[in-house]
Write an enzyme that holds these catalytic residues in place. Structure first.
Site, PDB file in Angstrom:
ATOM      1  N   ARG A   1      -7.161   8.050  19.672  1.00 54.06           N
ATOM      2  CA  ARG A   1      -8.131   9.134  19.471  1.00 54.06           C
ATOM      3  C   ARG A   1      -8.825   9.523  20.766  1.00 54.06           C
ATOM      4  NH1 ARG A   1     -13.187   8.539  18.043  1.00 54.06           N
ATOM      5  NH2 ARG A   1     -12.910   9.741  16.131  1.00 54.06           N
TER       6      ARG A   1
ATOM      7  N   ASP B   1     -19.256   9.851  19.678  1.00 52.34           N
ATOM      8  CA  ASP B   1     -19.156   8.806  18.663  1.00 52.34           C
ATOM      9  C   ASP B   1     -20.086   7.647  18.976  1.00 52.34           C
ATOM     10  OD1 ASP B   1     -17.313  10.065  17.103  1.00 52.34           O
ATOM     11  OD2 ASP B   1     -15.580   9.048  17.959  1.00 52.34           O
TER      12      ASP B   1
ATOM     13  N   GLU C   1       0.056 -20.679  13.072  1.00 51.98           N
ATOM     14  CA  GLU C   1      -1.053 -21.403  13.688  1.00 51.98           C
ATOM     15  C   GLU C   1      -1.435 -20.848  15.053  1.00 51.98           C
ATOM     16  OE1 GLU C   1      -4.107 -24.163  13.698  1.00 51.98           O
ATOM     17  OE2 GLU C   1      -2.752 -23.523  12.082  1.00 51.98           O
TER      18      GLU C   1
ATOM     19  N   PRO D   1      -7.559 -14.653  18.356  1.00 50.67           N
ATOM     20  CA  PRO D   1      -8.962 -14.952  18.078  1.00 50.67           C
ATOM     21  C   PRO D   1      -9.700 -15.527  19.277  1.00 50.67           C
ATOM     22  CG  PRO D   1      -7.523 -16.546  16.983  1.00 50.67           C
ATOM     23  CD  PRO D   1      -6.651 -15.458  17.506  1.00 50.67           C
TER      24      PRO D   1
END
Length: 244
Positions: A154, A169, A116, A89
């Site tokens: 991809r 895209d 954690e 994160p």
């Protein structure tokens, strides 16, 4: 491309790799993958891979030994130097440009965390990249790893049936994709724009560019700050802004 994913829960990932484009790409030999349970590398007699944090605090922290040993093991099996990605994160927000960068590599190792967090020595001395797929909390890094792998694979040559699919895209051009339509031309009174039925490819291309600019301006105007607008793009955008 070789992709090794270090995870405590390989069963979370295997279904995704055996479906859709990832499955087809693997069958065509465009990439190989290996799901590595790094618990298999722990030297702890109780098979533990985590421990309490020094200094106290809530939660458990992944210990460095099994992660380092697992990475060293899969690295020895390949002659190429890997990019080692930590799903975290605190990492760099993931983007299409990052996917394009990773797609140039021959070997990716992706580490999925739980609990954690990681012992800081993993971050400082082992990985080359830290990636976050968004500002929200997940149970573990597996979901993020699947996002990264799907977006990278991809982009590999000949994975998609249509060579223009990936470059067109959303986000690949820096803008959101223009609206798409298919048959029938008239569905319950809702009609496809006439220009798309005209056969005039130059006018269709111009319409698509303007609609892509319009959609980006309306939904993700922040993307325009980083997009290198041509004079024609700027003219189109000004027209859009003047519309009621």
């Amino acid at each position: 491309m070789q992709i090794d994913i270090l995870t405590l829960f390989p069963e979370m990932i295997s279904g995704v790799f055996n479906s859709s484009i990832l499955k087809k790409a693997h069958e065509k030999g465009k990439y190989q993958y290996n799901l590595v349970n790094f618990r298999d590398y722990t030297t702890n007699k109780h098979q533990k891979v985590d421990d309490y944090p020094y200094g106290g605090g809530a939660g458990m922290v992944l210990t460095p030994q099994p992660v380092f040993d697992a990475v060293e093991s899969v690295t020895r099996q390949n002659s190429t130097k890997p990019r080692i990605v930590l799903m975290c994160p605190q990492g760099e927000p993931y983007s299409q440009s990052k996917a394009e960068d990773l797609a140039k590599e021959e070997h990716l190792i992706i580490i999925c965390g739980h609990y954690e967090g990681y012992d800081e020595r993993i971050r400082e001395h082992l990985v080359t990249d830290e990636i976050s797929i968004g500002d929200y909390v997940l149970t573990g890094g597996e979901l993020g790893a699947m996002v990264v792998v799907d977006s990278v694979v991809r982009l590999l040559p000949d994975v998609l049936g249509n060579e223009s699919s990936a470059p067109e895209d959303s986000f690949s051009t820096g803008l959101l994709e223009h609206p798409q339509y298919t048959r029938p031309a008239d569905f319950r009174g809702m009609k496809v724009p006439d220009i798309l039925l005209s056969g005039d490819h130059a006018k269709i291309a111009a319409w698509r560019k303007k609609e892509s600019l319009r959609r980006t301006y309306q939904r993700r105007s922040d993307l325009l700050e980083q997009f290198d607008l041509t004079e024609e793009d700027q003219r189109m955008l000004e027209d859009i802004k003047r519309e009621p």
